[in-house]
Design a protein around this motif. Structure first.
Motif, PDB file in Angstrom:
ATOM      1  N   MET A 110      44.870  48.823  44.791  1.00 59.92           N
ATOM      2  CA  MET A 110      45.593  48.455  43.560  1.00 59.92           C
ATOM      3  C   MET A 110      47.085  48.275  43.861  1.00 59.92           C
ATOM      4  N   ALA A 111      47.625  49.114  44.754  1.00 61.06           N
ATOM      5  CA  ALA A 111      49.046  48.985  45.118  1.00 61.06           C
ATOM      6  C   ALA A 111      49.267  47.649  45.828  1.00 61.06           C
ATOM      7  N   GLU A 112      48.344  47.337  46.734  1.00 57.45           N
ATOM      8  CA  GLU A 112      48.441  46.078  47.492  1.00 57.45           C
ATOM      9  C   GLU A 112      48.355  44.870  46.540  1.00 57.45           C
ATOM     10  N   ALA A 113      47.432  44.949  45.554  1.00 55.89           N
ATOM     11  CA  ALA A 113      47.269  43.843  44.599  1.00 55.89           C
ATOM     12  C   ALA A 113      48.529  43.673  43.757  1.00 55.89           C
ATOM     13  N   ALA A 114      49.091  44.821  43.314  1.00 52.86           N
ATOM     14  CA  ALA A 114      50.302  44.750  42.485  1.00 52.86           C
ATOM     15  C   ALA A 114      51.427  44.104  43.291  1.00 52.86           C
ATOM     16  N   ALA A 115      51.515  44.477  44.576  1.00 51.78           N
ATOM     17  CA  ALA A 115      52.601  43.945  45.415  1.00 51.78           C
ATOM     18  C   ALA A 115      52.462  42.429  45.615  1.00 51.78           C
ATOM     19  N   LYS A 116      51.224  41.946  45.686  1.00 52.00           N
ATOM     20  CA  LYS A 116      51.095  40.493  45.926  1.00 52.00           C
ATOM     21  C   LYS A 116      50.846  39.703  44.635  1.00 52.00           C
ATOM     22  N   GLY A 117      50.941  40.396  43.485  1.00 53.28           N
ATOM     23  CA  GLY A 117      50.859  39.710  42.194  1.00 53.28           C
ATOM     24  C   GLY A 117      49.451  39.347  41.761  1.00 53.28           C
ATOM     25  N   GLN A 118      48.453  40.043  42.310  1.00 52.13           N
ATOM     26  CA  GLN A 118      47.069  39.805  41.877  1.00 52.13           C
ATOM     27  C   GLN A 118      46.830  40.607  40.589  1.00 52.13           C
ATOM     28  N   PRO A 119      46.615  39.939  39.446  1.00 54.50           N
ATOM     29  CA  PRO A 119      46.444  40.713  38.212  1.00 54.50           C
ATOM     30  C   PRO A 119      45.082  41.406  38.109  1.00 54.50           C
ATOM     31  N   TYR A 120      45.105  42.604  37.590  1.00 54.62           N
ATOM     32  CA  TYR A 120      43.855  43.344  37.333  1.00 54.62           C
ATOM     33  C   TYR A 120      44.084  44.277  36.155  1.00 54.62           C
ATOM     34  N   VAL A 121      42.983  44.629  35.446  1.00 55.38           N
ATOM     35  CA  VAL A 121      43.083  45.562  34.315  1.00 55.38           C
ATOM     36  C   VAL A 121      41.891  46.513  34.370  1.00 55.38           C
ATOM     37  N   LEU A 122      42.155  47.808  34.235  1.00 56.53           N
ATOM     38  CA  LEU A 122      41.073  48.787  34.120  1.00 56.53           C
ATOM     39  C   LEU A 122      40.884  49.113  32.640  1.00 56.53           C
ATOM     40  N   HIS A 123      39.665  48.983  32.143  1.00 58.68           N
ATOM     41  CA  HIS A 123      39.376  49.300  30.741  1.00 58.68           C
ATOM     42  C   HIS A 123      38.503  50.552  30.746  1.00 58.68           C
ATOM     43  N   GLY A 124      38.994  51.647  30.243  1.00 62.10           N
ATOM     44  CA  GLY A 124      38.211  52.891  30.232  1.00 62.10           C
ATOM     45  C   GLY A 124      37.238  52.920  29.064  1.00 62.10           C
ATOM     46  N   LEU A 125      36.458  51.873  28.947  1.00 59.22           N
ATOM     47  CA  LEU A 125      35.566  51.707  27.790  1.00 59.22           C
ATOM     48  C   LEU A 125      34.240  51.129  28.257  1.00 59.22           C
ATOM     49  N   GLU A 126      33.223  51.334  27.418  1.00 60.08           N
ATOM     50  CA  GLU A 126      31.919  50.753  27.710  1.00 60.08           C
ATOM     51  C   GLU A 126      31.917  49.291  27.258  1.00 60.08           C
ATOM     52  N   ALA A 127      31.277  48.436  28.007  1.00 56.91           N
ATOM     53  CA  ALA A 127      31.042  47.060  27.543  1.00 56.91           C
ATOM     54  C   ALA A 127      29.756  47.091  26.740  1.00 56.91           C
ATOM     55  N   VAL A 128      29.771  46.506  25.539  1.00 58.65           N
ATOM     56  CA  VAL A 128      28.580  46.607  24.686  1.00 58.65           C
ATOM     57  C   VAL A 128      27.816  45.285  24.556  1.00 58.65           C
ATOM     58  N   SER A 129      28.462  44.169  24.899  1.00 61.42           N
ATOM     59  CA  SER A 129      27.702  42.910  24.882  1.00 61.42           C
ATOM     60  C   SER A 129      28.345  41.884  25.811  1.00 61.42           C
TER      61      SER A 129
END
Ligand SMILES: Cc1cc2nc3c(=O)[nH]c(=O)nc-3n(C[C@H](O)[C@H](O)[C@H](O)COP(=O)(O)OP(=O)(O)OC[C@H]3O[C@@H](n4cnc5c(N)ncnc54)[C@H](O)[C@@H]3O)c2cc1C
Length: 460
Positions: A105-124
């Motif tokens: 995640m640190a490496e991705a942030a440094a090279k501008g690769q966007p990501y998001v962690l959602h602490g939720l269940e996907a329901v559909s």
């Protein structure tokens, strides 16, 4: 739409997430981790009991194909002197997963690769404009080009012979990974149904927590998981010929004959080496069987396969032997046919040797009977919706979801759905050998490659 959604917060989800960050996705990588306290550990590596060991040597465990640091090195740093051919605790491997994710995640942030962690269940998950719309438990919706389901195994279902009264008593534990360490009263007698690796871990925890309790382990054949050799076995010189002979077999019984003949013809050969040498070919062997052949395998040979393939680390097996030697643990070969009562529970069984019915009483009964992959019986909102809308279909043998060998899921019309993939245990019906980390990390790498390629075609 080049964004990607990974659904499932266990080690398989982590492997896909980290592999995508490294490879560089064209859009944002969304990871729906559910309500797990620590993303990436999942069921296997969330246990805090140090007695629960990996069943793969440290040197062969890892999260990615292109690792930042190998697990064996990590072990050596965390536990100086730990031999890389030994079996570390699963908790330590969970620490390793966390460290690998942090650096990706640190490496991705440094090279501008966007990501998001959602602490939720996907329901559909629903088709939307050539991609998919993923809804989360809080009502939010995301539009993505591709979805990877990393749902793991399903929560265990109670054994069908258990009465409602027994289930309501609190003395019947359906989920062995949620064994209550502090029940209202420590049990005097515990019956564990199953004698595989889950039963071994259950017995190791429970015997330490309740030092005055006695334990009875019951399974149809009354066989424990076999045990890994102390040192890694050497590769069998004629493995390639054996694999070729296995691949030409038409039935599981014919494969068993090849294995038995090889062992007879090579008296010095460690059978574990032979079984391990088959591993890269197990998906092909499985795919080569007809549905009827697979059914026969599951009914008649699965127990033998499970005992031979899923082996206990020597330390765990030695601890079980000590319990047996002390008389605190006994083993029974019997078929459990029913469980009733409101505590203590009556466990009705038929002894394997005589078929005689027997009833044993226990203050607690723990179900440790293996993995549940029956999606058709699942009450998880996402799985129910995907099946209802025909985006996926159940494997005919209740081994997860129907899929292609590359993980693409097959819909109700029998077509592989573009951009909808699974990884891990849900692919058992197609691959059979897909549950453990060595297979998961190589599949995660292939998926990351395929997803990047597909996204670059869309973007172009
Ligand atoms: C007890 C145990 C021990 C094991 N030991 C080893 C070992 O030593 N070595 C080895 O190589 N393999 C081992 N395995 C195999 C193991 O399955 C894999 O190593 C790996 O942990 C599988 O990870 P997973 O992400 O597929 O599943 P899981 O760990 O089950 O994680 C899936 C996660 O997804 C979540 N989820 C499900 N649906 C949704 C949703 N709709 N939205 C969001 N989240 C969702 C679940 O709640 C769960 O947290 C073990 C397995 C078990 C069960």
């Amino acid at each position: 739409m080049s964004d990607i959604a990974i659904i499932g917060g266990g080690a398989a989800g982590a492997a896909v997430f980290g592999s995508l960050l490294r490879r560089g996705a064209a859009g944002t990588v969304h990871w729906m981790t559910g309500e797990t306290p620590v993303p990436g550990r999942g069921v296997a590596y969330g246990t805090q009991d140090e007695r629960h060991l990996l069943n793969v040597r440290a040197s062969h465990m890892g999260l990615y194909v292109d690792e930042d640091e190998g697990f064996a090195h990590f072990c050596a740093r965390q536990r100086p002197g730990f031999p890389e051919t030994d079996f570390a605790s699963r908790w330590l491997f969970g620490d390793f997963i966390e460290s690998q994710l942090t650096s990706r995640m640190a490496e991705a942030a440094a090279k501008g690769q966007p990501y998001v962690l959602h602490g939720l269940e996907a329901v559909s998950v629903a088709p939307h404009g050539g991609g998919y719309e993923v809804k989360l438990a809080n009502g939010d919706a995301l539009r993505v080009g591709a979805v990877v389901l990393a749902l793991g195994i399903l929560p265990p279902l109670p054994f069908s012979g258990t009465t409602a009264r027994a289930l309501a008593s609190g003395a019947y534990v359906v989920d062995p990974w949620n064994l209550p360490q502090y029940p209202s009263r420590p049990p005097h007698r515990v019956i564990v149904i199953g004698t595989g690796l889950t039963a071994v871990d259950t017995l190791l925890s429970a015997s330490a927590w309740w030092p005055d309790a006695e334990f009875i382990a019951v399974s149809r054949h009354g066989l424990w998981s076999s045990v890994h050799a102390q040192a890694p076995t050497t590769v069998f010189a004629s493995q390639a010929e054996v694999n070729a002979a296995l691949l030409s077999c038409r039935s599981p019984l014919a494969m068993l004959r090849v294995i038995r003949r090889t062992l007879r013809d090579h008296p010095g050969l460690d059978w574990r080496s032979l079984i391990d040498g088959m591993r890269p070919h197990n998906p092909t062997l499985w795919q080569g069987m007809s549905e009827a052949g697979r059914r026969r395998f599951l009914r008649h040979l699965r127990w033998l396969w499970d005992v031979s393939r899923h082996r206990a680390p020597p330390r765990s097996a030695a601890a079980i032997q000590r319990l047996l030697d002390s008389g605190r643990l006994t083993l029974r070969a019997a078929r459990v046919v029913g469980i009733d009562g409101d505590g203590p529970l009556d466990v009705m069984m038929r002894t394997r040797a005589s078929g005689e019915p027997t009833v044993l009483q226990a203050d607690m009964v723990v179900q440790a009977t293996g993995l549940n992959l029956s999606v058709a019986l699942s009450d998880r909102p996402l799985i129910m919706q995907l099946l209802r809308d025909g985006l996926v279909k159940a494997d005919p043998l209740q081994l997860g979801l129907s899929a292609e060998p590359d993980g693409r899921l097959i819909d109700a019309q029998g077509h592989a759905r573009p951009g909808l993939y699974a990884i891990g245990p849900m692919l058992c019906g197609n691959l059979w050998e897909c549950i453990a980390m060595p297979e998961i990390r190589s599949m995660a790498n292939e998926l990351a490659y395929a997803l990047k390629k597909a996204a670059s075609l869309v973007v172009a």
